[in-house]
Design a protein around this motif. Sequence first.
Motif, mmCIF file in Angstrom:
data_model
loop_
_atom_site.group_PDB
_atom_site.id
_atom_site.type_symbol
_atom_site.label_atom_id
_atom_site.label_comp_id
_atom_site.label_asym_id
_atom_site.label_seq_id
_atom_site.Cartn_x
_atom_site.Cartn_y
_atom_site.Cartn_z
ATOM 1 N N ALA A 257 0.916 -12.605 -3.083
ATOM 2 C CA ALA A 257 -0.085 -11.783 -2.232
ATOM 3 C C ALA A 257 0.133 -11.885 -0.664
ATOM 4 C CB ALA A 257 -1.772 -11.939 -1.464
ATOM 5 N N GLY A 258 1.937 -12.273 -0.540
ATOM 6 C CA GLY A 258 2.439 -11.881 0.857
ATOM 7 C C GLY A 258 3.364 -13.648 1.131
ATOM 8 N N ASP A 312 -0.523 -2.808 -5.136
ATOM 9 C CA ASP A 312 -1.310 -2.401 -4.457
ATOM 10 C C ASP A 312 -1.548 -2.683 -3.371
ATOM 11 O OD1 ASP A 312 1.545 -0.713 -4.441
ATOM 12 O OD2 ASP A 312 0.560 0.271 -5.294
ATOM 13 N N ARG A 315 -1.877 -6.682 -2.635
ATOM 14 C CA ARG A 315 -1.175 -6.813 -0.854
ATOM 15 C C ARG A 315 -2.523 -7.317 0.025
ATOM 16 N NH1 ARG A 315 0.534 -3.459 1.954
ATOM 17 N NH2 ARG A 315 0.087 -1.184 0.726
ATOM 18 N N SER A 319 -3.515 -9.619 2.684
ATOM 19 C CA SER A 319 -2.786 -9.176 4.140
ATOM 20 C C SER A 319 -5.125 -9.650 4.900
ATOM 21 C CB SER A 319 -3.138 -7.555 4.605
ATOM 22 O OG SER A 319 -4.405 -6.626 4.157
#
Length: 378
Positions: A257-258, A312, A315, A319
């Motif tokens: 997720a980053g 997508d 993500r 964020s």
Amino acid sequence: MTDVDVAQWSAELDRLHARIACRFTRSEPRRRARQYLAGLVAGLERTNGWTVAEQAGDVSPDGMQRLLRWADWDVDAVRDDIRDYVIEHLGDSNGVLIIDDTGFLKKGVKSAGVARQYSGTAGRVENCQVGVFMAYRSGRGHALIDRQLYLPQAWTDDRERCRGAGIPDEVEFASKVQMARTMLARVFAAGVPAGWVTMDEAYGQSKSLRVFMEEHDQPHVVATRRNDDVVTTRMGHARVDELIASLTGRAWSRISAGAGAHGPREYLWARVPIRVFWRPGRGHWLLARRNMSTGELAYYVCYGPRKSRLMDLARIAGSRWAVEECFQQAKNTAGLDEYQVRDWRAWYAHITLSMAAHAWLVVARTLAIKGEPAPATT
């Protein structure tokens, strides 16, 4: 944020100040606003009326208090200028709008909106004020672009108490979800480029808010509670936890997720289509995230382009950390939570100028990374 040389980038701060200068009807508060912005980012041990005044060479905080409480300037217009400044430098069609709230611990009972209420900052019920904020995030950075002070109903039901804190009679009770909707309406009207919206379950569980975003064709990935119900592709209703529990193990994928403080934030993710009628080119999904260590689950209701991939949606869900980082940075480097004011107008004035100072730091750092020279003052 510490890699920004404040002296080197003073010209950029002048440029931001020049952008908002027309919102001040007199030269004295216009000048003080520049001093206030500089004081907020000066690295003072504490950032309050006294220390900012001393930084500006004043013998008392009266001038700074006057700037916040009574001076004739359009606080909301400055808010909009800050938003436009952030979008000018960070704007992207794939940008993400993030809504969340943060607490400001306070003593006493006279500060506007103060009450014993849950503070995410403290992680418990405390005597505090709560502000609802919107952040904007893109690949270029993230900053706060809107704010509202939450007033518990005990306040709005007591107009004398409101008047004592300078709260206008026309200000009525608004839930945090209603505040989120108001802020979204402002960015929609302003044409802010945003590919997605995300928020935690305190906001995302609101069906009316989700419908509002759909009505504006705004893609979103919003958290919801486990017992929320959704319409299935068979025109029935199902609890989100039960719908996810019916998935097989093959439905789950390991996705980051980053980046986190200790490396990629990896979880197991799965999604299932929901709803019966999809707009052309749009889709609806229920998304789930599973912690690989604890098995803990989180759920999200999603609306967006039909071609959106699982990664997508993951993500966008991931964020949301950016707004927490905005809070931390703005409090640590721009005095967001260090104010000694009680009334309604002063809270908005300080928070708005703090957001401006934080936005300047974000933009200055972005320009420094790109190797661009500091723009000349205009």
